[in-house]
Design a protein around this motif. Structure first.
Motif, PDB file in Angstrom:
ATOM      1  N   LEU A 180     -47.992  -1.382  23.953  1.00 20.68           N
ATOM      2  CA  LEU A 180     -48.026  -1.904  25.012  1.00 20.68           C
ATOM      3  C   LEU A 180     -46.844  -1.527  25.973  1.00 20.68           C
ATOM      4  CD1 LEU A 180     -49.155  -5.346  23.884  1.00 20.68           C
ATOM      5  CD2 LEU A 180     -50.461  -3.693  24.881  1.00 20.68           C
ATOM      6  N   ASP A 181     -47.066  -1.738  27.471  1.00 25.10           N
ATOM      7  CA  ASP A 181     -45.739  -1.417  28.189  1.00 25.10           C
ATOM      8  C   ASP A 181     -44.733  -2.582  28.344  1.00 25.10           C
ATOM      9  OD1 ASP A 181     -44.099  -0.068  29.998  1.00 25.10           O
ATOM     10  OD2 ASP A 181     -45.319  -0.390  31.730  1.00 25.10           O
ATOM     11  N   ASN A 182     -44.015  -2.716  27.249  1.00 28.11           N
ATOM     12  CA  ASN A 182     -42.947  -4.045  27.371  1.00 28.11           C
ATOM     13  C   ASN A 182     -41.771  -3.391  26.881  1.00 28.11           C
ATOM     14  OD1 ASN A 182     -45.161  -5.789  27.449  1.00 28.11           O
ATOM     15  ND2 ASN A 182     -45.391  -5.975  25.022  1.00 28.11           N
ATOM     16  N   PRO A 183     -40.695  -4.185  27.485  1.00 28.28           N
ATOM     17  CA  PRO A 183     -39.249  -3.709  27.155  1.00 28.28           C
ATOM     18  C   PRO A 183     -38.932  -3.509  25.859  1.00 28.28           C
ATOM     19  CG  PRO A 183     -39.670  -5.227  29.074  1.00 28.28           C
ATOM     20  CD  PRO A 183     -40.674  -5.211  28.385  1.00 28.28           C
ATOM     21  N   ALA A 184     -39.789  -4.486  25.094  1.00 28.05           N
ATOM     22  CA  ALA A 184     -39.087  -4.697  23.510  1.00 28.05           C
ATOM     23  C   ALA A 184     -40.121  -4.099  22.837  1.00 28.05           C
ATOM     24  CB  ALA A 184     -38.920  -6.005  23.389  1.00 28.05           C
ATOM     25  N   ARG A 185     -39.731  -3.842  21.386  1.00 28.29           N
ATOM     26  CA  ARG A 185     -40.768  -3.694  20.349  1.00 28.29           C
ATOM     27  C   ARG A 185     -40.985  -4.957  19.577  1.00 28.29           C
ATOM     28  NH1 ARG A 185     -41.606   1.850  19.598  1.00 28.29           N
ATOM     29  NH2 ARG A 185     -41.632   1.543  17.170  1.00 28.29           N
ATOM     30  N   ASN A 186     -41.946  -4.717  18.599  1.00 33.19           N
ATOM     31  CA  ASN A 186     -41.960  -5.731  17.723  1.00 33.19           C
ATOM     32  C   ASN A 186     -40.712  -6.210  16.843  1.00 33.19           C
ATOM     33  OD1 ASN A 186     -44.979  -5.560  18.250  1.00 33.19           O
ATOM     34  ND2 ASN A 186     -45.252  -4.163  16.713  1.00 33.19           N
ATOM     35  N   GLN A 187     -40.786  -7.279  16.474  1.00 35.37           N
ATOM     36  CA  GLN A 187     -39.234  -7.761  16.103  1.00 35.37           C
ATOM     37  C   GLN A 187     -39.076  -7.128  14.866  1.00 35.37           C
ATOM     38  OE1 GLN A 187     -41.442 -10.532  17.107  1.00 35.37           O
ATOM     39  NE2 GLN A 187     -40.138 -11.741  18.607  1.00 35.37           N
TER      40      GLN A 187
ATOM     41  N   ASP B 258     -53.200 -11.239   1.111  1.00 38.11           N
ATOM     42  CA  ASP B 258     -51.738 -10.568   0.643  1.00 38.11           C
ATOM     43  C   ASP B 258     -51.486  -9.006   0.935  1.00 38.11           C
ATOM     44  OD1 ASP B 258     -51.440 -12.931  -0.897  1.00 38.11           O
ATOM     45  OD2 ASP B 258     -52.186 -12.002  -2.637  1.00 38.11           O
ATOM     46  N   THR B 259     -52.790  -8.519   1.537  1.00 38.29           N
ATOM     47  CA  THR B 259     -52.563  -7.110   2.287  1.00 38.29           C
ATOM     48  C   THR B 259     -52.363  -7.018   3.687  1.00 38.29           C
ATOM     49  OG1 THR B 259     -54.827  -6.760   2.804  1.00 38.29           O
ATOM     50  CG2 THR B 259     -54.272  -6.331   0.408  1.00 38.29           C
ATOM     51  N   ARG B 260     -52.397  -8.145   4.163  1.00 36.28           N
ATOM     52  CA  ARG B 260     -52.310  -8.404   5.568  1.00 36.28           C
ATOM     53  C   ARG B 260     -51.035  -8.450   6.205  1.00 36.28           C
ATOM     54  NH1 ARG B 260     -57.210  -8.914   8.605  1.00 36.28           N
ATOM     55  NH2 ARG B 260     -59.029  -8.433   7.240  1.00 36.28           N
ATOM     56  N   THR B 261     -50.623  -8.442   7.599  1.00 35.49           N
ATOM     57  CA  THR B 261     -49.285  -8.801   8.154  1.00 35.49           C
ATOM     58  C   THR B 261     -49.652 -10.016   8.678  1.00 35.49           C
ATOM     59  OG1 THR B 261     -48.742  -6.448   8.331  1.00 35.49           O
ATOM     60  CG2 THR B 261     -47.523  -7.930   9.839  1.00 35.49           C
ATOM     61  N   VAL B 262     -48.701 -11.110   8.390  1.00 31.27           N
ATOM     62  CA  VAL B 262     -48.909 -12.510   8.960  1.00 31.27           C
ATOM     63  C   VAL B 262     -47.826 -12.778   9.990  1.00 31.27           C
ATOM     64  CG1 VAL B 262     -49.344 -14.751   8.662  1.00 31.27           C
ATOM     65  CG2 VAL B 262     -50.199 -13.265   7.122  1.00 31.27           C
ATOM     66  N   ARG B 263     -47.826 -13.101  11.069  1.00 31.71           N
ATOM     67  CA  ARG B 263     -46.747 -13.328  11.778  1.00 31.71           C
ATOM     68  C   ARG B 263     -46.792 -14.488  12.548  1.00 31.71           C
ATOM     69  NH1 ARG B 263     -44.411 -10.028   9.439  1.00 31.71           N
ATOM     70  NH2 ARG B 263     -43.818  -7.853  10.084  1.00 31.71           N
ATOM     71  N   GLU B 264     -45.755 -15.209  12.786  1.00 32.37           N
ATOM     72  CA  GLU B 264     -45.507 -16.488  13.664  1.00 32.37           C
ATOM     73  C   GLU B 264     -45.893 -16.399  15.033  1.00 32.37           C
ATOM     74  OE1 GLU B 264     -44.804 -19.608  15.830  1.00 32.37           O
ATOM     75  OE2 GLU B 264     -44.862 -19.652  13.707  1.00 32.37           O
ATOM     76  N   ALA B 265     -46.804 -16.919  15.649  1.00 33.72           N
ATOM     77  CA  ALA B 265     -47.249 -16.458  16.982  1.00 33.72           C
ATOM     78  C   ALA B 265     -46.226 -16.456  17.939  1.00 33.72           C
ATOM     79  CB  ALA B 265     -48.357 -17.258  17.317  1.00 33.72           C
ATOM     80  N   GLU B 266     -45.228 -17.662  17.992  1.00 34.92           N
ATOM     81  CA  GLU B 266     -44.280 -17.907  18.834  1.00 34.92           C
ATOM     82  C   GLU B 266     -43.329 -16.529  18.986  1.00 34.92           C
ATOM     83  OE1 GLU B 266     -40.721 -20.925  19.767  1.00 34.92           O
ATOM     84  OE2 GLU B 266     -42.149 -21.393  18.404  1.00 34.92           O
ATOM     85  N   PHE B 267     -43.050 -15.942  17.741  1.00 34.85           N
ATOM     86  CA  PHE B 267     -42.313 -14.683  17.966  1.00 34.85           C
ATOM     87  C   PHE B 267     -43.012 -13.416  18.483  1.00 34.85           C
ATOM     88  CE2 PHE B 267     -38.968 -17.006  16.100  1.00 34.85           C
ATOM     89  CZ  PHE B 267     -38.038 -16.444  15.674  1.00 34.85           C
ATOM     90  N   VAL B 268     -44.492 -13.408  18.093  1.00 34.65           N
ATOM     91  CA  VAL B 268     -45.090 -12.413  18.773  1.00 34.65           C
ATOM     92  C   VAL B 268     -45.087 -12.354  20.317  1.00 34.65           C
ATOM     93  CG1 VAL B 268     -47.496 -11.218  18.892  1.00 34.65           C
ATOM     94  CG2 VAL B 268     -46.597 -12.176  16.671  1.00 34.65           C
TER      95      VAL B 268
ATOM     96  N   HIS C 113     -49.747 -18.396  23.882  1.00 35.80           N
ATOM     97  CA  HIS C 113     -50.315 -17.297  22.917  1.00 35.80           C
ATOM     98  C   HIS C 113     -51.687 -17.649  22.622  1.00 35.80           C
ATOM     99  CE1 HIS C 113     -48.738 -19.989  19.687  1.00 35.80           C
ATOM    100  NE2 HIS C 113     -47.682 -19.707  20.237  1.00 35.80           N
ATOM    101  N   ASP C 114     -52.439 -18.192  23.266  1.00 39.63           N
ATOM    102  CA  ASP C 114     -54.062 -18.702  22.964  1.00 39.63           C
ATOM    103  C   ASP C 114     -54.853 -17.783  23.469  1.00 39.63           C
ATOM    104  OD1 ASP C 114     -53.934 -19.006  25.781  1.00 39.63           O
ATOM    105  OD2 ASP C 114     -54.202 -21.082  25.696  1.00 39.63           O
ATOM    106  N   GLU C 115     -55.909 -17.855  23.777  1.00 34.15           N
ATOM    107  CA  GLU C 115     -57.356 -16.866  24.209  1.00 34.15           C
ATOM    108  C   GLU C 115     -56.636 -15.860  25.392  1.00 34.15           C
ATOM    109  OE1 GLU C 115     -59.646 -20.123  22.220  1.00 34.15           O
ATOM    110  OE2 GLU C 115     -57.578 -19.875  23.469  1.00 34.15           O
TER     111      GLU C 115
END
Length: 599
Positions: A430-437, A483-493, A508-510
């Motif tokens: 995505l065209d964002n100034p920041a990458r994933n945390q 256990d194979t997935r990447t789980v993230r807190e939506a607020e940080f995403v 961060h809803d629909e």
């Protein structure tokens, strides 16, 4: 917590990350009790320096040097000048809307760079989230245009202009306070700010909420339209509704779960035993203790409801001063805990306002709620200020928790995002100034496994709150290969996608999920979101929905709040009971593999 280094769980990272998800949550939640997020104390020093220099020193300098109120160093000459308070509000709005106040820095998920906000909102092509894109003309779409950027730039310029202009004389001010020298803000300078906040808010609710317009817009409106005495009384009602709205929202089962992890995360609390006393029986039982109940509902809720009423109605100078000091201490305590989203500037302004409004212009000197120039003003202003808090309490799905005045009440719309292996990295397209945390942390020198554990700490924090137990129960029901997935807190995403978040799940809803899906086209099963709405005051349940980025909503249902608060963060007895109200035809919970294939 170390001064320069993070205090991390004492585990072998590679071995730890191969453990089952809920085993990891138990280890991290237990670690949180003594260490919180484990943030290096130098980070908190940076926040305090920013608060002191940029906000307090900068704000006082701007407010006093642009107004005829005396030297910035002569506090006695300006502390009760109305224009100083008005300009401090404008200064706060400017910093907030730039992303330099609340939701700034590492404690809010901005690691490198530390600033979101302005770096997103001055950039065409980034995601914008209109509140009613299908109902309000000219607000559809989710891509920031050059026009949006120009509107935002105009807002910044209008704030700077209003700050720079000197005050103008006011007949009402001269009559009420003959020795006042600064005047009041020019009403004409506030009109563009208010108009732009509304227009921008209709196209992007993120910028509107980031400006904390639900609290500061009424102050600007009253400054532009009311006579001096009426204005001061209306200012009192604004802060009273904010205090008491927050207090009333904390009555219930959620807020007690906020206190223990918040106290554990307080960086300058060296007393490990005191932290553990907020939990029933560390490390086996991490539910809140009786001490946590006292801190929540006596030291917290009671203070926010009772003392503001004393300030509003007291005509005794001594009682008024004592009550104002109590509210200052209350806000200083909040600052000392460095709560997530770090609303430090907001707390400083409200601490100052408690003194300025109620000690500087006490009810006994003609500034009580019974001194409005017209009797109809009190019910009309109160009704206007209470509209969104009342609506948001009854229908939280319709109103952000910020206008609802539910800050830090624990009753939040929340979510966790679940990625198939390798799919989180696609967000960096995505065209964002920041990458994933997790990538930001690695850019700061963290090893990949250490960065991953740090991000999972946010999930442990969420699991220590009531809604976290429900969201984790949805994980058990809907993700067989968890256990194979990447789980993230939506607020940080959310912070990396739109540049700001203050704990508001509506960001961060629909709407955000659709914006991401329109750009990245995830296959079914590659991105699933477990989402829960806030609890309405008249209900005993919270409503959840499960969203697949490719399929849309695949399940709706509820859980009882009492079931959520009675469980441990790591759900040792399995998921809490869920009542399924609807399932998408053909969808079978847990049947989608990481590649969207049926099991």
């Amino acid at each position: 917590m170390g001064f320069l280094t993070q205090t991390s769980p004492q585990v072998d990272p590679s071995t730890f990350l191969r453990q089952p998800f809920f085993d990891r949550m138990r280890t991290l939640a237990t670690h949180w009790v003594d260490n919180g997020f484990g943030t290096p104390r130098i980070v908190h020093v940076i926040y305090l320096a920013k608060l002191a220099l940029l906000y307090i020193v900068g704000g006082v300098a701007v407010a006093t040097l642009t107004s005829d109120v005396g030297s910035p160093f002569d506090i006695a000459s300006w502390w009760n000048e109305p224009i100083v308070y008005q300009k401090l509000v404008l200064w706060t709005v400017l910093l907030e809307v730039c992303g330099l106040a609340g939701s700034w820095g590492p404690l809010a998920g901005h690691f490198k760079p530390m600033t979101g906000g302005i770096t997103y909102w001055l950039r065409p092509g980034t995601i914008r989230l209109a509140p009613w894109p299908t109902k309000v003309p000219f607000t559809g779409g989710d891509r920031r245009t050059t026009g949006d950027v120009l509107l935002y730039l105009a807002l910044l310029i209008s704030l700077v202009v209003a700050l720079a202009l000197p005050g103008v004389a006011s007949h009402g001010l001269s009559e009420a306070v003959p020795d006042s020298t600064g005047g009041l803000l020019r009403a004409g300078s506030l009109v563009p700010i208010m108009a732009l906040l509304v227009i921008i808010g209709l196209r992007d609710k993120v910028v509107f909420l980031a400006a904390r317009a639900e609290q500061y817009l009424p102050v600007l409106l009253f400054s532009a339209t009311l006579g001096f005495v009426d204005m001061i009384i209306a200012f009192k009602l604004v802060i009273l509704v904010a205090w008491m709205g927050a207090g009333f929202s904390k009555i219930g089962e959620h807020f007690i779960n906020v206190i223990p992890p918040m106290v554990s995360n307080a960086p300058f609390n060296p007393f490990r035993r005191l932290k553990r006393e907020h939990y029933r029986e560390y490390p086996a039982d991490l539910r809140p203790s009786r001490l946590a109940w006292f801190m929540a509902h006596v030291a917290g809720t009671t203070v926010e409801i009772a003392i503001p009423l004393v300030l509003l109605f007291s005509t005794n100078p001594t009682i008024t001063v004592i009550a104002a000091i109590a509210m200052v201490a209350f806000h200083l305590f909040i600052i000392s805990t460095f709560p997530l989203a770090v609303p430090l500037e907001w707390n400083v302004l409200f601490a100052f306002a408690a003194v300025f409004l109620f000690v500087g212009y006490p009810a006994g000197d003609g500034f009580s709620v019974f001194d409005f120039s017209q009797p109809w003003m009190l019910p009309v202003i109160v009704a206007g200020l209470l509209f969104f808090p009342v609506l948001g309490t009854l229908r939280p799905d319709l109103v952000s928790f910020l206008p609802s005045m539910r800050q830090y009440a624990g009753n939040w719309a929340s979510a966790i995002w679940v990625f198939a292996p390798g799919c989180e990295a696609r967000l960096n397209e995505l065209d964002n100034p920041a990458r994933n945390q997790v990538d930001q942390l690695q850019a700061m020198g963290y090893e990949p496994d250490a960065a991953e554990i740090t991000m999972q700490m946010t999930l442990a924090w969420r699991s220590m709150h009531s809604q976290g137990r429900g969201l984790n129960s949805l994980l058990i029901r809907h993700v067989d290969d968890l256990d194979t997935r990447t789980v993230r807190e939506a607020e940080f995403v959310c912070n990396t996608l739109v540049g700001w978040n203050f704990g508001d799940g509506h960001l961060h809803d629909e709407g955000l999920i659709r914006a991401v899906q329109s750009r990245l086209n995830f296959a079914p099963g590659e991105l699933q979101v477990m989402y829960v709405e806030s609890q309405p005051v008249q209900s005993k349940t919270q409503s959840y929905r499960v969203i697949d980025a490719a399929l849309g909503v695949v399940e709706r249902g509820t859980w009882r709040v009492s079931d959520a608060v009675s469980e441990q963060p790591w759900l040792p007895d399995g998921p809490i009971p869920l009542t399924v109200a609807w399932t998408r035809p053909g969808y079978v919970p847990g049947a989608l593999s990481a590649k969207g294939e049926r099991r």
